[in-house]
Design a protein around this motif. Sequence first.
Motif, PDB file in Angstrom:
ATOM      1  N   VAL A 160      -1.396  -8.802   0.222  1.00  0.00           N
ATOM      2  CA  VAL A 160      -0.521  -7.924  -0.715  1.00  0.00           C
ATOM      3  C   VAL A 160      -0.325  -6.529  -0.302  1.00  0.00           C
ATOM      4  CG1 VAL A 160      -1.041  -7.215  -3.165  1.00  0.00           C
ATOM      5  CG2 VAL A 160      -1.305  -9.654  -2.697  1.00  0.00           C
ATOM      6  N   PRO A 161      -1.242  -5.716  -0.152  1.00  0.00           N
ATOM      7  CA  PRO A 161      -0.842  -4.575   0.341  1.00  0.00           C
ATOM      8  C   PRO A 161      -0.127  -4.200   1.572  1.00  0.00           C
ATOM      9  CG  PRO A 161      -3.323  -4.904   0.870  1.00  0.00           C
ATOM     10  CD  PRO A 161      -3.009  -6.101  -0.207  1.00  0.00           C
ATOM     11  N   TYR A 162      -0.301  -5.208   2.514  1.00  0.00           N
ATOM     12  CA  TYR A 162       0.508  -5.325   3.827  1.00  0.00           C
ATOM     13  C   TYR A 162       1.990  -5.436   3.433  1.00  0.00           C
ATOM     14  CZ  TYR A 162      -1.208  -5.520   8.688  1.00  0.00           C
ATOM     15  OH  TYR A 162      -1.432  -5.028   9.879  1.00  0.00           O
ATOM     16  N   ASN A 163       2.422  -6.189   2.277  1.00  0.00           N
ATOM     17  CA  ASN A 163       3.550  -6.532   2.247  1.00  0.00           C
ATOM     18  C   ASN A 163       4.261  -5.728   1.034  1.00  0.00           C
ATOM     19  OD1 ASN A 163       4.699  -9.286   3.571  1.00  0.00           O
ATOM     20  ND2 ASN A 163       2.238  -9.249   3.130  1.00  0.00           N
ATOM     21  N   LEU A 164       3.395  -5.189   0.312  1.00  0.00           N
ATOM     22  CA  LEU A 164       3.848  -4.310  -0.878  1.00  0.00           C
ATOM     23  C   LEU A 164       3.664  -2.866  -0.989  1.00  0.00           C
ATOM     24  CD1 LEU A 164       3.133  -6.857  -3.964  1.00  0.00           C
ATOM     25  CD2 LEU A 164       5.069  -6.759  -2.304  1.00  0.00           C
ATOM     26  N   MET A 165       2.716  -2.393  -0.403  1.00  0.00           N
ATOM     27  CA  MET A 165       2.472  -1.052  -0.321  1.00  0.00           C
ATOM     28  C   MET A 165       3.157  -0.390   0.822  1.00  0.00           C
ATOM     29  SD  MET A 165      -1.356   1.143   0.066  1.00  0.00           S
ATOM     30  CE  MET A 165      -2.315   0.060  -1.006  1.00  0.00           C
ATOM     31  N   LYS A 166       3.910   0.723   0.394  1.00  0.00           N
ATOM     32  CA  LYS A 166       4.833   1.561   1.361  1.00  0.00           C
ATOM     33  C   LYS A 166       3.794   2.258   2.148  1.00  0.00           C
ATOM     34  CE  LYS A 166       8.890   1.790  -1.647  1.00  0.00           C
ATOM     35  NZ  LYS A 166       8.040   1.399  -2.936  1.00  0.00           N
ATOM     36  N   VAL A 167       4.588   2.716   3.517  1.00  0.00           N
ATOM     37  CA  VAL A 167       3.936   3.702   4.113  1.00  0.00           C
ATOM     38  C   VAL A 167       3.550   5.024   3.513  1.00  0.00           C
ATOM     39  CG1 VAL A 167       3.981   5.152   6.353  1.00  0.00           C
ATOM     40  CG2 VAL A 167       4.639   2.640   6.363  1.00  0.00           C
ATOM     41  N   ASN A 168       2.659   5.466   3.630  1.00  0.00           N
ATOM     42  CA  ASN A 168       1.851   6.571   2.503  1.00  0.00           C
ATOM     43  C   ASN A 168       2.101   6.408   1.159  1.00  0.00           C
ATOM     44  OD1 ASN A 168       1.493   8.195   5.230  1.00  0.00           O
ATOM     45  ND2 ASN A 168       3.707   8.556   5.111  1.00  0.00           N
ATOM     46  N   GLY A 169       2.304   5.132   0.840  1.00  0.00           N
ATOM     47  CA  GLY A 169       2.314   4.883  -0.518  1.00  0.00           C
ATOM     48  C   GLY A 169       0.882   4.491  -1.336  1.00  0.00           C
ATOM     49  N   ALA A 205      -1.329   2.339  -4.621  1.00  0.00           N
ATOM     50  CA  ALA A 205      -1.302   1.025  -5.445  1.00  0.00           C
ATOM     51  C   ALA A 205      -2.448   1.171  -6.542  1.00  0.00           C
ATOM     52  CB  ALA A 205      -1.725  -0.242  -4.577  1.00  0.00           C
ATOM     53  N   ALA A 206      -2.198   0.544  -7.567  1.00  0.00           N
ATOM     54  CA  ALA A 206      -3.242   0.557  -8.716  1.00  0.00           C
ATOM     55  C   ALA A 206      -3.793  -0.876  -8.986  1.00  0.00           C
ATOM     56  CB  ALA A 206      -2.330   1.001 -10.158  1.00  0.00           C
ATOM     57  N   TYR A 207      -5.015  -0.683  -9.177  1.00  0.00           N
ATOM     58  CA  TYR A 207      -5.796  -1.872  -9.212  1.00  0.00           C
ATOM     59  C   TYR A 207      -6.667  -1.823 -10.767  1.00  0.00           C
ATOM     60  CZ  TYR A 207      -4.988  -3.885  -4.901  1.00  0.00           C
ATOM     61  OH  TYR A 207      -4.363  -4.345  -3.738  1.00  0.00           O
ATOM     62  N   ASP A 233       4.602   5.558 -10.473  1.00  0.00           N
ATOM     63  CA  ASP A 233       4.973   5.872  -8.960  1.00  0.00           C
ATOM     64  C   ASP A 233       4.219   5.077  -8.098  1.00  0.00           C
ATOM     65  OD1 ASP A 233       2.874   7.190  -9.457  1.00  0.00           O
ATOM     66  OD2 ASP A 233       3.166   8.880  -8.158  1.00  0.00           O
ATOM     67  N   ALA A 234       3.448   4.150  -8.621  1.00  0.00           N
ATOM     68  CA  ALA A 234       2.375   3.265  -7.471  1.00  0.00           C
ATOM     69  C   ALA A 234       3.477   2.116  -7.172  1.00  0.00           C
ATOM     70  CB  ALA A 234       1.448   2.651  -8.260  1.00  0.00           C
ATOM     71  N   ASP A 235       3.160   1.434  -6.161  1.00  0.00           N
ATOM     72  CA  ASP A 235       3.934   0.558  -5.503  1.00  0.00           C
ATOM     73  C   ASP A 235       3.564  -0.966  -6.037  1.00  0.00           C
ATOM     74  OD1 ASP A 235       5.056   2.056  -3.391  1.00  0.00           O
ATOM     75  OD2 ASP A 235       3.235   2.014  -2.185  1.00  0.00           O
ATOM     76  N   TYR A 236       2.719  -1.244  -6.770  1.00  0.00           N
ATOM     77  CA  TYR A 236       2.231  -2.228  -7.470  1.00  0.00           C
ATOM     78  C   TYR A 236       1.161  -2.141  -8.409  1.00  0.00           C
ATOM     79  CZ  TYR A 236      -0.846  -3.579  -3.809  1.00  0.00           C
ATOM     80  OH  TYR A 236      -2.077  -3.435  -2.964  1.00  0.00           O
ATOM     81  N   PHE A 237       0.933  -3.115  -9.264  1.00  0.00           N
ATOM     82  CA  PHE A 237      -0.214  -2.932  -9.977  1.00  0.00           C
ATOM     83  C   PHE A 237      -1.070  -4.358  -9.893  1.00  0.00           C
ATOM     84  CE2 PHE A 237      -2.478  -4.244 -13.912  1.00  0.00           C
ATOM     85  CZ  PHE A 237      -3.640  -3.364 -14.001  1.00  0.00           C
ATOM     86  N   HIS A 238      -2.220  -4.476  -9.417  1.00  0.00           N
ATOM     87  CA  HIS A 238      -2.984  -5.736  -9.378  1.00  0.00           C
ATOM     88  C   HIS A 238      -4.103  -5.845 -10.346  1.00  0.00           C
ATOM     89  CE1 HIS A 238      -6.045  -8.252  -7.459  1.00  0.00           C
ATOM     90  NE2 HIS A 238      -5.298  -8.634  -6.668  1.00  0.00           N
ATOM     91  N   CYS A 239      -4.213  -7.070 -10.679  1.00  0.00           N
ATOM     92  CA  CYS A 239      -5.168  -7.602 -11.846  1.00  0.00           C
ATOM     93  C   CYS A 239      -5.614  -8.939 -11.321  1.00  0.00           C
ATOM     94  CB  CYS A 239      -4.769  -7.418 -13.306  1.00  0.00           C
ATOM     95  SG  CYS A 239      -3.368  -8.401 -13.630  1.00  0.00           S
TER      96      CYS A 239
END
Length: 357
Positions: A83-92, A94-96, A139-145
């Motif tokens: 998930v982070p490999y594919n969704l988190m931008k370089v220098n980005g 994420a929220a969990y 401004d997060a690249d994605y939210f994970h739950c």
Amino acid sequence: MKKHNYSAGPCILPQEVFEKSAQAILNFNDSGLSLLEISHRSKDFVAVMEEARALVLELLGLEGKGYQALFLSGGASLEFLMVPYNLMKVNGKAAYLDTGTWASGAIKEAKHFGETLVVASSKPENYNFIPKEYSIPIDADYFHCTSNNTIFGTQMQSFPKTTIPLVCDMSSDIFSRVLDFSQFDLIYAGAQKNMGPAGTTLVVIKEEILGKTGRTIPNMLDYQQHIAKESMYNTPPVFPVYASLLTLQWLKNLGGIAAIEKINNQKAALLYNEIDSNPLFEGTAAKEDRSKMNATFVLKDESHQEQFDKMWKEAGISGLTGHRSVGGYRASMYNALPLESVQVLVDVMQELKNRVQ
């Protein structure tokens, strides 16, 4: 004696799935060959993979909505990384949401890729509730739950509205209740709860969220590669995919997710009513967050444990012992567990009360 399987996973599957998959091991599609020995590129197995992927989207109501379904290897734990490999931008970033052991595992992996914000956690209370009041950074690249927490018996009853991609680990409650699945941009789930045997992981992705990280992703960890190869980039786990297809067919023939949700609601109501009314027992999860898949409870007086354990085992019940981090008991009521099995457990609990009082 009939067994009543409350195992948290790998767990109970429909009897017809066992029978059909066993036959396929001996002779698949009257080919004279075992499912375990045919080529994954053969016409027969390609048809299995295509039907399984299509049936996932049909049951979830996501046909024609820009989603792809994949059957991958590595378990849900590998998705913590993918998930982070594919969704988190370089220098980005994420929220969990931290609601249990598996959520914390996902958080740990995400920290390898960038800033990982934990918007809320129920860890101080041993994860016995789902946090409600939290804000998600836009401004997060994605939210994970994580929708359901097998160990602690909690389940998200609703999901936050957010403008960023919503990612959900549904390993232990996918296909169990009606939801608007289009609110999620990525769903992943290990098969071994409601879908099939251990060995494959379902990933459902809205394609438009991919390819935006600015990072180079190894092919085996790149969702786009797996989509391009129609979930056959490498040799797929043939038997788990086939058994998952059989389970999805069983669910469709039953009436789909809406039909199984009614049964699951009956099972949960029956057991939780007994937990709440029987003076010998109490639940461990906050009532408003109780899971309909995994009911966790304890004896108020542990001196009755030996007697209760003997009684439920004699009744043919299996897999009822709670996780070591919670103790007590855990009744996992996945889709294939019949209402009859829940009644057997309730009868044992009532009999214990009658013997003690």
